[in-house]
Scaffold this active site. Structure first.
Site, mmCIF file in Angstrom:
data_model
loop_
_atom_site.group_PDB
_atom_site.id
_atom_site.type_symbol
_atom_site.label_atom_id
_atom_site.label_comp_id
_atom_site.label_asym_id
_atom_site.label_seq_id
_atom_site.Cartn_x
_atom_site.Cartn_y
_atom_site.Cartn_z
ATOM 1 N N LYS A 54 0.803 -1.225 0.000
ATOM 2 C CA LYS A 54 0.000 0.000 0.000
ATOM 3 C C LYS A 54 0.839 1.281 0.000
ATOM 4 O O LYS A 54 0.384 2.330 -0.466
ATOM 5 C CB LYS A 54 -0.934 0.010 1.204
ATOM 6 C CG LYS A 54 -2.081 -0.992 1.151
ATOM 7 C CD LYS A 54 -3.199 -0.503 0.256
ATOM 8 C CE LYS A 54 -4.454 -1.341 0.425
ATOM 9 N NZ LYS A 54 -5.573 -0.833 -0.395
ATOM 10 N N SER A 303 0.806 -9.904 -0.288
ATOM 11 C CA SER A 303 0.518 -8.473 -0.308
ATOM 12 C C SER A 303 0.838 -7.742 0.989
ATOM 13 O O SER A 303 1.035 -6.525 0.981
ATOM 14 C CB SER A 303 -0.946 -8.240 -0.679
ATOM 15 O OG SER A 303 -1.798 -8.963 0.189
#
Length: 403
Positions: A54, A303
């Site tokens: 992110k 992720s």
């Protein structure tokens, strides 16, 4: 809505952020390769500075802001990785960041966001409550709202994961991306399909949070009434407008996985590779079980790795139980000396390592005659568990299974 992001767009984004973000390793996994008869690689965004990919999108977005926008600061709503990415990027760019998080957010995530420089406001009981408060702050204070996924600059930043993958493994056949709101798969697919139209992009969602899967299959933007999954990082009720448009056009397939599949993959990742991931980060590995292909080079994006220790302990224990590695049962023993020693000898001969043992007279059906012994042992599979159960019954101990 027709959106075209080129490889050049994402290369330009990479120039904006490459001085900060970690070029995370692409690790070959002999374990998963042997298990699934493919060449499996792991793109370790769990090793990114803030513990997740992110940061890439947040930094690209904030560096694109004007001087005036930076002067007024930024605001976002998040209970996890986006919050930390925005806080870190804002600190680097010397702009104030207000991070609205639900009151239910675990303390570790709140403190991590503060440590990265964000001003945390706890508001409401869920993301939707936090989002409304963030939008109010945007309107009243003039701060720029940084969306977690549905923003073109965010998508470009996330696409740099795909750029790195294809620089590291140019002949990759398949990339598997976890999907929440869709920012990661939108960016990765945009870059990968521009460079190699034949590469296959597969998205993965938890069965209990499959909004993008439903939207993709029906070709209609879909909102879920609720989400229910341990993979909180991808638990999104409605994908973005931009991300749905891009995913609908570029993704080849979206599959769903059960929570227990995610946990099994998380356990194997920790045990065999000594790598830590959050549940959403391990979803791409869980997806391998659903693929009916062999002899392909497959990249699974891990992720994120931001998981608190209590949650990790619970998930690992659940995973060990589901894999037949932990066995908890109870037996009633005569309330006389030497009984505990007999049980110990049986377990020793069977090679079952005792993890926990509770000797409790009050739980027995007749506490004046018997005592209940609850035992948790480490085992090496379901056949071993059956052997333990059978041996105790052969020695006239009635076994009650707990898990």
């Amino acid at each position: 809505m027709d959106i075209n992001l080129s490889a050049e767009d994402i290369k330009e984004a990479y120039k904006h952020i490459e001085d900060v973000v970690v070029k995370t390793p692409l690790l070959y996994s002999p374990v998963f390769s042997n298990l699934y008869d493919n060449q499996i690689y792991m793109k370790c965004e769990n090793l990114q500075i803030t513990g997740a990919y992110k940061l890439r999108g947040a930094l690209n977005k904030i560096r694109e802001l004007s001087i005036e926008q930076k002067y007024h600061g930024v605001v976002c709503a998040s209970a996890g990785n986006h919050a930390q990415g925005v806080a870190y990027a804002s600190s680097l760019e010397k702009t104030n960041a207000i991070i609205v998080m639900p009151k239910t957010t675990p303390y570790l995530k709140v403190q991590s966001t503060r440590d990265f420089g964000g001003k945390v406001i706890l508001h409401g009981d869920c993301y939707d409550d936090a989002y409304q408060e963030a939008k109010r702050i945007e309107e009243e204070e003039g701060a720029t709202f940084i969306h977690p996924f549905d923003d073109i600059e965010i998508i470009k930043g996330q696409g740099t994961v795909g750029l790195e993958i294809l620089n590291q493994l140019p002949d990759a056949d398949i990339i598997i991306c976890p999907i929440g709101g869709g920012g990661l798969i939108s960016g990765v697919a945009s870059y990968a399909k521009s460079v190699n139209p034949n590469i296959k992009i597969i998205g993965v969602q938890a069965e209990g949070a499959n909004a993008m899967k439903r939207s993709f299959d029906s070709k209609k933007h879909t909102t879920l009434d609720s989400v229910n999954t341990i993979a909180e990082g991808i638990a999104v009720k409605r994908p973005g407008e931009l991300t749905f448009a891009i995913t609908k056009k570029l993704a080849d397939e979206i599959i769903t996985v059960k929570d227990n599949m995610i946990v099994d993959s998380l356990v194997m990742l920790c045990e065999k590779h000594k790598l830590l991931a959050e549940a959403s980060g391990a979803a791409s590995l869980a997806a391998l079980k659903k693929l009916e292909i062999t002899n392909k080079k497959i990249v699974c994006i891990l992720s994120g790795g931001n998981i608190d220790m209590l949650t990790l302990t619970s998930l690992l224990n659940n995973g060990l139980v589901s894999r037949g590695r932990l066995f908890c049962f109870s037996v009633e023993l005569p309330n006389s000396p030497g009984q505990l020693n007999k049980v110990s000898q049986i377990l020793s001969k069977l090679g079952a390592n005792v993890v926990r043992l509770e000797h409790n007279q009050s739980k027995a059906h007749n506490r004046f005659i018997n005592v209940q012994l609850e035992i948790t042992v480490e085992t090496n599979g379901f056949e071993h568990i059956q052997q333990i159960k059978q041996t105790f019954e052969e020695n006239n101990y009635f076994v009650t299974l707990h898990y």
